[in-house]
Scaffold this active site. Structure first.
Site: not given
Length: 196
Positions: A14, A19, A65, A67
């Site tokens: 990532y 993000h 993560y 969420n």
């Protein structure tokens, strides 16, 4: 003590995605203010403590993560016995052009899942935040796929500018207050011009 949280997803896969600009901002603040970070298993986050613009602060990159970002944040505030008003959250916003930032004292998550989780767990939207523009998703793209994509070569200058401005805005919030940061940083556009 202020808690500065940059949102992102852990792991090499990532790194460099839209993000993860919140993580990038924390890295920039650590570099600028010589703050060393380490993994904290209790908080499920990478954390570093130091003085930012003269204020004692804890810099945080949740490792839960996106969420579930609120779980790490909640554990930290509980440990330090601090209210959510002592938080500053930095995260990506696809509603803003690449390189633009916005500072706010409160408001909805705007659909950003990490901020959504933080608001839900603390049951308040009165949380200071710095949003970094990552550009609007192209037509036909799913938003989740878009924010997990990387910046194009021609967007790199804007990406660096956004992260830099966000770090400067955090320092301004700590030194002069959120209203001063809003007045100073919310007027700047992508080209560095001022808007009404």
């Amino acid at each position: 003590m202020r808690i500065i949280v940059g949102l992102g997803n852990p792991g090499q896969a990532y790194k460099g995605t839209r993000h993860n600009v919140g993580f990038e901002c924390i890295d920039k603040l650590c570099y600028d203010f010589e703050v060393k970070t380490k993994q904290n298993r209790r908080f499920r986050a990478i954390v570093g403590e130091g003085k930012i613009a003269g204020t004692q602060a804890l810099l945080v990159q949740p490792q839960t993560y996106m969420n579930l970002s609120g779980e790490a944040v909640q554990a930290i505030l509980k440990f330090y016995k601090l209210p959510p008003t002592d938080l500053i959250v930095v995260y990506d916003d696809a509603a803003l052009p690449v390189g633009d930032i916005r500072v706010r004292e409160r408001g909805s998550s705007g659909g950003q899942k990490g901020m959504e989780n933080i608001i839900a767990l603390f049951k308040t939207d009165e949380i200071t935040r710095v949003r970094i523009g990552v550009g609007a998703k192209p037509e036909g793209w799913d938003l989740a796929d878009y924010v997990l994509s990387r910046f194009k070569r021609e967007e790199w200058d804007g990406f660096i500018r956004g992260v830099t401005l966000a770090g400067d805005a955090v320092a301004c919030i700590l030194k002069e207050g959120t209203q001063a940061a809003m007045n100073q940083f919310n007027k700047k556009t992508k080209r560095g011009e001022e808007t009404e």
